[in-house]
Design an enzyme around this catalytic site. Structure first.
Site: not given
Ligand code: 5GP
Length: 187
Positions: A55, A110, A113, A141, A162-163, A169, A175
C-alpha cells in the site's frame, strides 16, 4: 467506473461504492509539507526510507521526491489484510536486505488502523540497531490506539471507514486512484 477529471465523482470497485474523501491536490499538498519537514529534520544523514508494501509504495514514491537531500529507499512486504478487514496475523512476506545498524530509518506506512502492522515491524526493526527510527503514515484511523505505536508524521486522520486510492486497494484494485475514496454506507 473510474472518475474522469471530476474529483467529486464517486467510484465503483467490484461490488462496492466509494465516495471522494481527499482530492489529489489535498494529498499532494500534505505530502510536500511532510517532505519539507523531513528534509529539515534529516539534512545530512542520508536516511533510509523503508516503504511497507504494497500500500505505501505510491506515498513513498511521492515522499522521497519531496525530500530534498540524499536518501536511500528499501521495501518490506507485510500482510494482515484480506478484503476489507484485518485478518489479525502479520506475515513478513519479503524482508530488507540492507544493514540497518547506525542508519537513520524513516518507516513509511500507508495507513495505521489498529497499529498492529507497525507495532510488529518496529519491534523487528529495533533488533537491527538503527541510529534512529522515524515513522510516517499517510492515513491514520482512530483505532490506532489499540497497539502502542509512535507515529511521528501523519498525513491525515480519518474516520474508521474502509478507504481506497493513493496506493490503497480493495481486492487489488483502486491503488492507481490519485485521490482517496471512502466506502459509502449507502451501498
Ligand atoms: P493495522 O495493522 O494498523 O490494523 O493495519 C494496517 C494495514 O491494513 C495497512 O497497511 C493497510 O494495508 C491495511 N488497511 C487498514 N485500513 C485500511 C483501509 O481502510 N483500506 C485499505 N485498502 N487497507 C487498509
Amino acid at each position: 467506473m473510474y472518475p474522469g477529471n471530476n474529483p467529486n465523482e464517486a467510484v465503483n470497485i467490484l461490488d462496492l461504492h466509494f465516495i471522494p474523501l481527499l482530492t489529489e491536490q489535498q494529498v499532494q499538498a500534505r505530502v510536500h509539507e511532510i517532505g519539507a519537514a523531513l528534509t529539515a529534520r534529516f539534512p545530512d544523514q542520508k536516511p533510509l526510507f523503508i516503504s511497507i508494501l504494497s500500500g505505501a509504495f505510491v506515498f513513498a514514491s511521492d515522499l522521497i521526491r519531496a525530500f530534498k537531500s540524499d536518501c536511500e529507499v528499501g521495501f518490506v512486504k507485510l500482510s494482515s489484510y484480506t478484503g476489507t478487514r484485518s485478518s489479525g496475523a502479520i506475515q513478513t512476506v519479503m524482508g530488507l536486505e540492507k544493514d540497518l545498524r547506525g542508519r537513520h530509518v524513516i518507516v513509511v506506512e500507508d495507513i495505521v488502523d489498529t497499529g498492529r502492522t507497525l507495532h510488529f515491524f518496529l519491534n523487528q526493526l529495533q533488533l537491527q540497531e538503527p541510529a534512529s527510527i522515524c515513522t510516517v503514515t499517510f492515513l491514520r484511523k482512530p483505532e490506532a490506539a489499540a497497539f502502542p505505536v509512535q507515529v511521528d508524521y501523519v498525513g491525515f486522520d480519518i474516520e474508521d471507514k474502509f478507504v481506497v486510492g493513493y496506493g490503497l486497494d480493495y481486492e487489488g484494485l483502486g491503488r492507481n486512484l490519485p485521490g482517496v475514496y471512502q466506502l459509502s454506507e449507502q451501498g
